[in-house]
Design an enzyme around this catalytic site. Structure first.
Site, short mmCIF file in Angstrom:
data_model
loop_
_atom_site.label_atom_id
_atom_site.label_comp_id
_atom_site.label_asym_id
_atom_site.label_seq_id
_atom_site.Cartn_x
_atom_site.Cartn_y
_atom_site.Cartn_z
NE ARG A 59 7.03 0.46 5.19
CZ ARG A 59 5.75 0.13 5.21
NH1 ARG A 59 5.43 -1.20 4.92
NH2 ARG A 59 4.52 0.83 5.27
CG HIS A 88 3.00 3.80 8.78
ND1 HIS A 88 3.35 4.59 7.70
CD2 HIS A 88 2.60 2.65 8.35
CE1 HIS A 88 3.03 3.91 6.68
NE2 HIS A 88 2.55 2.63 6.93
NE ARG A 94 -1.49 -2.50 2.88
CZ ARG A 94 -1.87 -3.63 2.43
NH1 ARG A 94 -2.78 -3.90 2.18
NH2 ARG A 94 -0.67 -4.56 2.85
CB THR A 95 3.30 2.53 2.43
OG1 THR A 95 2.46 2.09 3.56
CG2 THR A 95 3.90 3.91 2.92
CE LYS A 115 26.88 -4.85 -6.44
NZ LYS A 115 26.95 -3.92 -7.33
N1 CP Z 1 -0.50 -0.21 6.20
C1 CP Z 1 0.89 -0.44 5.26
O1 CP Z 1 1.74 0.36 5.86
O2 CP Z 1 0.74 -1.17 4.43
P1 CP Z 1 2.12 -1.66 3.57
O3 CP Z 1 3.10 -2.44 4.48
O4 CP Z 1 1.58 -2.62 2.54
O5 CP Z 1 2.73 -0.63 2.98
#
Ligand code: CP
Length: 300
Positions: free
Chosen positions: A96, A124, A46-47, A74
């Site tokens: 992320r 988040h 999603r993100t 590496k």
């Molecule tokens: N909710 C969320 O962060 O989903 P993803 O890990 O798929 O990005």
């Protein structure tokens, strides 16, 4: 140029500004001339996709990086990787990473904007913004609402970010789960004082709830540990949202889940796909909210 690292860093007015930006129509050129780098060191559906869609809808160039297939294999460090991407002249890094604090660390070493797309169990922020935005599509305000978050709270960056956001905007947050997944000490360390309570009985926590958010058990953050629950089936029987347990919440209470869902564990298929579910609306909100965040961060 701004960073978005954590909801805890924002005051209520800044959160409202971001939510109000998400409500606006953005032109297809609002991010024109900008280059956004999506750096994902941890899995995401999603993100990552919604940041890419948001950037492209605003006319930005997007470059995508995943740790697999990169020079991380590496031995390149996080610092060298982000300095390399920064040196190419990107305007923003969407990061992320599995380590709490990674986004803040990166923000201290690059010249571009940094947007935290999830760092370990810490934060988040865009997930909390899109969750709030989804609720605001059904309710006039978050002030006075009761949000119940059920599940593996202490491993959850989504829980932390939502606790901060909802309590800063006047909602009461109830945290519900096994004692191994949520404690009073945790509740005392997150959110506005006096606005967060802990429950270990699902029916009691759900009574009078306006919004119920189910969370996945994050087994990837428990590697090498003794199991915190006897089994998935016992968890489902005790803390699972299903047609019977959702009946304890207010009639028409909204059901949220950040995804990915483990159907039959924290949420039944009947509830996930039922009339109260906002799960796929949350996904849709993610694109609008992330476009707003990119504009806010890049001064578009
Ligand atoms: N909710 C969320 O962060 O989903 P993803 O890990 O798929 O990005």
């Amino acid at each position: 140029m701004k960073h978005l690292l954590s909801i805890a860093d924002l005051d209520a007015a800044e959160i409202r500004e971001l939510l109000s930006l998400a409500a606006q129509t953005h032109s297809s050129t609002c991010l024109q001339g900008k280059t956004i780098a999506n750096l994902f060191f941890e899995n995401s559906t999603r993100t990552r996709l919604s940041f890419e869609m948001a950037a492209k809808q605003g006319g930005a160039q997007v470059v995508n990086f995943t740790a697999g297939g990169s020079s991380v294999a590496k031995g390149e460090t996080l610092l060298d990787t982000v300095k390399t991407v920064d040196a190419m002249g990107v305007d923003a890094i969407v990061l992320r990473h599995g380590d709490a604090g990674a986004a803040e660390f990166v923000s201290e070493h690059v010249t571009c904007s940094v947007i935290n797309a999830g760092d370990g169990a810490h934060a988040h922020p865009t997930q909390a913004l899109l969750d709030a935005w989804t609720v605001l599509e059904h309710r006039d305000s978050l002030d006075g609402l009761i949000l119940v978050i059920v599940g593996d709270i202490e491993h959850s960056r989504v829980a932390r970010s939502n606790i901060w956001l909802f309590t800063k905007l006047g909602a009461h947050v109830r945290l519900c789960g096994p004692r191994t997944m949520v404690t009073d000490e945790f509740a005392n360390s997150v959110g506005v004082e006096g606005m967060v309570t802990v429950h270990h009985n699902l029916a009691e926590s759900l009574t009078g709830a306006d919004v119920v958010m189910a969370l996945r058990i994050q087994k990837e953050r428990m590697k090498g540990e003794a199991s915190r629950i006897p089994s998935d089936s016992e968890y489902a029987a005790t803390f699972g949202l299903n047609e019977e347990t959702i009946g304890f919440a207010k009639e028409g209470a909204l059901v949220l889940h950040p995804g990915p869902m483990n159907r039959g564990v924290e949420i039944s298929t009947e509830v996930a796909d039922g009339p109260q579910s906002c799960v796929f609306q949350q996904v849709k909100s993610g694109v609008a909210v992330r476009k707003a965040v990119l504009r806010w961060a890049l001064g578009g």
